[in-house]
Design an enzyme around this catalytic site. Structure first.
Site, PDB file in Angstrom:
ATOM      1  N   GLY A  15       0.787  -1.235   0.000  1.00 53.39           N
ATOM      2  CA  GLY A  15       0.000   0.000   0.000  1.00 53.39           C
ATOM      3  C   GLY A  15       0.816   1.280   0.000  1.00 53.39           C
ATOM      4  N   SER A  16       2.047   1.212  -0.538  1.00 53.85           N
ATOM      5  CA  SER A  16       2.821   2.466  -0.559  1.00 53.85           C
ATOM      6  C   SER A  16       2.209   3.464  -1.553  1.00 53.85           C
ATOM      7  CB  SER A  16       4.301   2.206  -0.867  1.00 53.85           C
ATOM      8  OG  SER A  16       4.479   1.778  -2.190  1.00 53.85           O
ATOM      9  N   LEU A  93      -4.678  -7.309  -6.606  1.00 56.23           N
ATOM     10  CA  LEU A  93      -4.362  -8.454  -7.447  1.00 56.23           C
ATOM     11  C   LEU A  93      -5.587  -9.241  -7.917  1.00 56.23           C
ATOM     12  CD1 LEU A  93      -1.149  -9.712  -5.620  1.00 56.23           C
ATOM     13  CD2 LEU A  93      -1.351  -8.205  -7.596  1.00 56.23           C
ATOM     14  N   HIS A 112       0.449   0.726 -13.143  1.00 59.66           N
ATOM     15  CA  HIS A 112       1.228  -0.449 -13.564  1.00 59.66           C
ATOM     16  C   HIS A 112       2.694  -0.033 -13.682  1.00 59.66           C
ATOM     17  CE1 HIS A 112       1.703  -4.408 -15.345  1.00 59.66           C
ATOM     18  NE2 HIS A 112       2.555  -3.847 -16.182  1.00 59.66           N
ATOM     19  N   ASP A 153      -5.080  -4.874 -17.572  1.00 60.54           N
ATOM     20  CA  ASP A 153      -4.118  -3.931 -18.164  1.00 60.54           C
ATOM     21  C   ASP A 153      -4.455  -3.502 -19.594  1.00 60.54           C
ATOM     22  OD1 ASP A 153      -2.719  -4.194 -15.794  1.00 60.54           O
ATOM     23  OD2 ASP A 153      -1.374  -5.719 -16.586  1.00 60.54           O
ATOM     24  N   GLU A 183       6.332   5.972  -9.290  1.00 61.65           N
ATOM     25  CA  GLU A 183       4.892   5.702  -9.090  1.00 61.65           C
ATOM     26  C   GLU A 183       4.307   6.654  -8.058  1.00 61.65           C
ATOM     27  OE1 GLU A 183       3.568   1.595  -8.723  1.00 61.65           O
ATOM     28  OE2 GLU A 183       5.569   0.928  -9.256  1.00 61.65           O
TER      29      GLU A 183
HETATM   30  C1  GRF Z   1       3.144  -1.221  -7.554  1.00 64.78           C
HETATM   31  O1  GRF Z   1       4.346  -1.483  -8.223  1.00 64.78           O
HETATM   32  C2  GRF Z   1       2.033  -1.016  -8.542  1.00 64.78           C
HETATM   33  O2  GRF Z   1       2.443  -0.417  -9.734  1.00 64.78           O
HETATM   34  C3  GRF Z   1       1.564  -2.404  -8.814  1.00 64.78           C
HETATM   35  O3  GRF Z   1       1.664  -3.070  -7.578  1.00 64.78           O
HETATM   36  C4  GRF Z   1       2.661  -2.434  -6.780  1.00 64.78           C
HETATM   37  C5  GRF Z   1       2.001  -2.082  -5.477  1.00 64.78           C
HETATM   38  O4  GRF Z   1       2.915  -1.535  -4.559  1.00 64.78           O
HETATM   39  N1  GRF Z   1       0.254  -2.423  -9.409  1.00 64.78           N
HETATM   40  P1  GRF Z   1       2.362  -0.874  -3.222  1.00 64.78           P
HETATM   41  O5  GRF Z   1       1.477  -1.917  -2.544  1.00 64.78           O
HETATM   42  O6  GRF Z   1       1.594   0.343  -3.600  1.00 64.78           O
HETATM   43  O7  GRF Z   1       3.570  -0.559  -2.390  1.00 64.78           O
END
Ligand code: GRF
Length: 202
Positions: A15-16, A93, A112, A153, A183
């Site tokens: 969840g970053s 997921l 993504h 996607d 991101e």
């Molecule tokens: C990220 O790399 C995002 O692009 C992908 O899953 C990862 C999730 O990372 N869909 P986080 O849980 O937000 O740290």
């Protein structure tokens, strides 16, 4: 006065990215607030983050429902009751039920960690994405924010980051951590643009 956009986040793990959106809202960089977080995993770290920020969180797992209709109904109830305008997938997921993507048409985004349409599709998540970039000897990678439809996607691309060079000594892990930093900047930026284009006109 413009209304604050209500965001619902779906996340399965760390969840970053959810955190970067929450912070952008708290710091008023975004005219929005995260009103609810939904995960399919009871032990996902994103749930602790939700608690730290005082955001209601729910665990909703497809396996706990007799059919897809009831599963979609539960998700819709949570989203509706929190007045969600925009859904963000952030490391979620599972596929969202079509009833949700239809109801929130042009209002579901996903992030993504590569430059789609390359390195996307079913099973292409997490470290596999970055390994695929290395396996194809791509000279650069990047980040894509796209609309979500019924296929993995394949929704229209909304925003892509600048290219991120792949170094000769990169591993999938080193690439993942460099891409993740981008991101955290791009997702709030995409939300800002979404609000300008799709929300402020309402
Ligand atoms: C990220 O790399 C995002 O692009 C992908 O899953 C990862 C999730 O990372 N869909 P986080 O849980 O937000 O740290």
């Amino acid at each position: 006065m413009k209304k604050s956009v209500s965001i619902g986040i779906f996340a399965s793990g760390n969840g970053s990215n959810a955190e970067s959106i929450i912070r952008a809202c708290e710091e008023n960089t975004l005219p929005a607030h995260v009103s609810v977080i939904i995960s399919n995993h009871p032990d996902a770290k994103v749930l602790q983050r939700a608690q730290q920020h005082g955001i209601p969180a729910f665990v909703v797992n497809r396996k706990d429902f007799p059919d897809g209709i009831k599963f979609a109904g539960r998700l819709a109830d949570i989203l509706e009751s929190h007045g969600v305008d925009l859904i963000l997938l952030a490391g979620y997921l599972r596929k969202l039920p079509p009833a949700i993507t239809r109801r929130w048409r042009q209002a579901v985004l996903n992030i993504h960690p590569a430059l789609l349409p390359k390195h996307g599709g079913k099973g292409m998540y997490g470290i596999r994405v970055h390994q695929s970039v290395l396996d194809h000897s791509d000279p650069f990678t990047g980040v894509t924010v796209h609309f979500v439809n019924e296929k993995y996607d394949e929704g229209d691309i909304f925003l892509q980051s600048e290219t991120i060079p792949v170094n000769g000594n990169d591993t999938a892990e080193s690439l993942a951590s460099r891409v993740l930093k981008v991101e955290h900047r791009i997702y709030p930026e995409a939300v800002k643009q979404w609000i300008d284009i799709y929300y402020n006109d309402r």
